[in-house]
Design a protein around this motif. Structure first.
Motif, short mmCIF file in Angstrom:
data_model
loop_
_atom_site.label_atom_id
_atom_site.label_comp_id
_atom_site.label_asym_id
_atom_site.label_seq_id
_atom_site.Cartn_x
_atom_site.Cartn_y
_atom_site.Cartn_z
N ILE A 84 0.83 -1.20 0.00
CA ILE A 84 0.00 0.00 0.00
C ILE A 84 0.88 1.26 0.00
O ILE A 84 0.63 2.21 -0.75
CB ILE A 84 -0.94 -0.01 1.23
CG1 ILE A 84 -2.04 -1.06 1.03
CG2 ILE A 84 -1.55 1.36 1.49
CD1 ILE A 84 -2.84 -1.39 2.29
N CYS A 115 2.03 2.26 -3.39
CA CYS A 115 1.03 2.23 -4.46
C CYS A 115 1.00 3.58 -5.19
O CYS A 115 1.08 4.64 -4.57
CB CYS A 115 -0.34 1.92 -3.86
SG CYS A 115 -1.65 1.88 -5.08
N ASP A 116 0.86 3.51 -6.51
CA ASP A 116 0.78 4.77 -7.28
C ASP A 116 -0.31 4.68 -8.35
O ASP A 116 -0.18 5.25 -9.42
CB ASP A 116 2.14 5.09 -7.90
CG ASP A 116 2.62 3.99 -8.84
OD1 ASP A 116 1.88 2.98 -9.00
OD2 ASP A 116 3.72 4.12 -9.40
N ARG A 117 -1.41 4.00 -8.01
CA ARG A 117 -2.47 3.83 -9.01
C ARG A 117 -3.25 5.12 -9.29
O ARG A 117 -3.96 5.18 -10.28
CB ARG A 117 -3.47 2.77 -8.51
CG ARG A 117 -2.96 1.36 -8.56
CD ARG A 117 -4.03 0.39 -8.02
NE ARG A 117 -3.41 -0.83 -7.57
CZ ARG A 117 -3.84 -1.57 -6.57
NH1 ARG A 117 -4.93 -1.23 -5.91
NH2 ARG A 117 -3.21 -2.67 -6.22
N CYS A 118 -3.19 6.07 -8.39
CA CYS A 118 -4.00 7.29 -8.56
C CYS A 118 -3.08 8.51 -8.66
O CYS A 118 -2.73 9.12 -7.64
CB CYS A 118 -4.94 7.47 -7.37
SG CYS A 118 -5.97 6.04 -7.03
N LEU A 134 -4.06 11.76 -6.74
CA LEU A 134 -3.91 11.70 -5.28
C LEU A 134 -2.44 11.69 -4.87
O LEU A 134 -2.05 12.33 -3.89
CB LEU A 134 -4.63 10.47 -4.72
CG LEU A 134 -6.13 10.41 -4.96
CD1 LEU A 134 -6.76 9.24 -4.22
CD2 LEU A 134 -6.81 11.71 -4.55
N ARG A 135 -1.64 10.97 -5.63
CA ARG A 135 -0.21 10.93 -5.28
C ARG A 135 0.40 12.33 -5.39
O ARG A 135 1.20 12.75 -4.58
CB ARG A 135 0.55 9.93 -6.17
CG ARG A 135 0.18 8.47 -6.01
CD ARG A 135 0.21 7.94 -4.56
NE ARG A 135 1.25 8.54 -3.76
CZ ARG A 135 1.03 9.20 -2.60
NH1 ARG A 135 -0.17 9.32 -2.11
NH2 ARG A 135 2.02 9.71 -1.94
N PRO A 190 0.82 6.83 0.60
CA PRO A 190 -0.40 6.15 1.01
C PRO A 190 -0.26 5.68 2.46
O PRO A 190 0.83 5.27 2.88
CB PRO A 190 -0.49 4.95 0.05
CG PRO A 190 0.27 5.39 -1.17
CD PRO A 190 1.39 6.24 -0.65
N SER A 218 -10.09 4.84 0.89
CA SER A 218 -9.01 5.46 0.11
C SER A 218 -7.83 5.65 1.05
O SER A 218 -8.00 6.14 2.16
CB SER A 218 -9.46 6.83 -0.43
OG SER A 218 -8.33 7.55 -0.91
N ARG A 219 -6.66 5.27 0.60
CA ARG A 219 -5.50 5.34 1.50
C ARG A 219 -4.62 6.55 1.21
O ARG A 219 -3.56 6.71 1.81
CB ARG A 219 -4.66 4.06 1.40
CG ARG A 219 -5.42 2.89 2.02
CD ARG A 219 -5.56 1.80 1.03
NE ARG A 219 -6.62 0.84 1.32
CZ ARG A 219 -6.65 -0.02 2.30
NH1 ARG A 219 -5.71 -0.03 3.21
NH2 ARG A 219 -7.64 -0.86 2.44
N CYS A 220 -5.08 7.38 0.30
CA CYS A 220 -4.37 8.64 0.03
C CYS A 220 -5.33 9.80 0.27
O CYS A 220 -6.51 9.70 -0.05
CB CYS A 220 -3.90 8.69 -1.43
SG CYS A 220 -2.64 7.47 -1.79
N ASN A 239 -9.86 2.06 -7.70
CA ASN A 239 -8.43 1.71 -7.70
C ASN A 239 -7.99 1.13 -6.36
O ASN A 239 -7.15 0.24 -6.29
CB ASN A 239 -7.58 2.96 -7.97
CG ASN A 239 -7.66 3.44 -9.40
OD1 ASN A 239 -8.14 2.72 -10.28
ND2 ASN A 239 -7.19 4.66 -9.65
N CYS A 240 -8.55 1.70 -5.29
CA CYS A 240 -8.10 1.33 -3.95
C CYS A 240 -8.80 0.07 -3.43
O CYS A 240 -8.35 -0.54 -2.46
CB CYS A 240 -8.33 2.50 -2.98
SG CYS A 240 -7.02 2.66 -1.76
N TRP A 298 -7.09 -3.35 -2.38
CA TRP A 298 -6.40 -3.40 -1.08
C TRP A 298 -7.38 -3.83 0.03
O TRP A 298 -7.04 -4.63 0.90
CB TRP A 298 -5.79 -2.04 -0.73
CG TRP A 298 -4.71 -1.56 -1.63
CD1 TRP A 298 -4.68 -0.39 -2.34
CD2 TRP A 298 -3.45 -2.21 -1.92
NE1 TRP A 298 -3.50 -0.29 -3.04
CE2 TRP A 298 -2.74 -1.38 -2.80
CE3 TRP A 298 -2.88 -3.42 -1.51
CZ2 TRP A 298 -1.47 -1.72 -3.29
CZ3 TRP A 298 -1.63 -3.76 -1.99
CH2 TRP A 298 -0.94 -2.92 -2.87
S1 SF4 Z 1 -5.78 5.85 -3.14
FE1 SF4 Z 1 -5.30 3.66 -2.97
S2 SF4 Z 1 -5.13 2.92 -5.08
FE2 SF4 Z 1 -4.95 5.17 -5.14
S3 SF4 Z 1 -2.73 5.56 -5.06
FE3 SF4 Z 1 -3.53 5.66 -2.96
S4 SF4 Z 1 -3.23 3.58 -2.14
FE4 SF4 Z 1 -3.07 3.47 -4.37
#
Ligand code: SF4
Length: 232
Positions: free
Chosen positions: A15, A18-21, A24-25, A48, A120-122, A136-137, A140
């Protein structure tokens, strides 16, 4: 990382990177770079935020997302912002937390019988992840449920968490339809997978400062969770 090799610890490690978003990153990194004046001496986490708690937990608290200057700063759910200042004293009183104050990742806090995570972890701008970001999240969360073997009760903090839990249950095939599941503070539903969900208002300042969510209301949610989980 294969599914078979996963533990909650390795899941958290995945987690964090993670850079799927991208939106948010970028937002979390920018908040961490600029910082709030009150925290100018902090090195913000800016990644995250991994889940936190007791791997043998029977109760899961499912939140929305990290606060930009709360857990995006400290790196631990609900740690260092107004929501956490409301939540942790309640968790302490209800017997889930070792201390009432959550300040940083190394403040000594231990949870017993409780795991805390979020849909959501971000941290999202304006506290609003997009539907795509929530999707995306979601994997997890699916893995986390698979790994938390003793879960009996899920406390959903806010409507988006409640919807996220129902979506998870549908993805796993445990819940054929969402009809009949209505978000209301204190509402309880038995899920086909043997879990019980309790809906609660989110402990955001918007809810706690206005009296929409009071301490007695919130404490009774976690006391009920204990009871349903067979913890006395
Ligand atoms: S919100 Fe979740 S899926 Fe999106 S980048 Fe953060 S950890 Fe990854």
């Amino acid at each position: 990382m294969t599914a078979g090799a996963l533990t909650l610890r390795t899941l958290n490690a995945g987690i964090v990177v993670c850079d799927r978003c991208p939106r948010l990153r970028e937002y979390c990194a920018e908040v961490a770079r600029v910082r709030r004046r009150a925290y100018i001496d902090w090195k913000y986490w800016g990644k995250p935020v991994p889940s936190f708690g007791d791997e043998q937990a029977r109760v899961l608290a499912l939140g929305l997302a990290p606060g930009a200057h709360g857990s995006n700063r400290t790196g631990r759910p609900f740690t260092g912002d107004g929501s956490g200042d409301f939540l942790f004293p309640i968790l302490y009183e209800a017997g889930f937390a070792s201390q009432p104050n959550a300040i940083s990742r190394d403040d000594g806090m231990k949870l017993k019988d409780l795991w805390i995570t979020s849909v959501s972890r971000c941290a999202p701008p304006a506290n609003k992840p997009t539907p795509e970001e929530l999707r995306n999240c979601a994997p997890w969360l699916d893995e986390e449920f698979r790994l938390l073997k003793n879960l009996r009760v899920v406390v959903c903090l806010g409507r988006i968490a409640f919807d996220g839990l129902l979506a998870h249950q549908q993805r796993t095939g445990a819940l054929p339809a969402r009809s009949g599941f209505v978000f209301a503070h204190g509402a309880e539903y038995a899920l086909p997978a043997g879990l019980t969900v309790i809906a609660s208002y989110h402990p955001s300042l918007q809810n706690t400062n206005t009296g929409k969510l009071t301490r007695p209301m919130f404490l009774s949610v976690f006391q009920r969770a204990r009871q349903l989980a067979g913890l006395q």
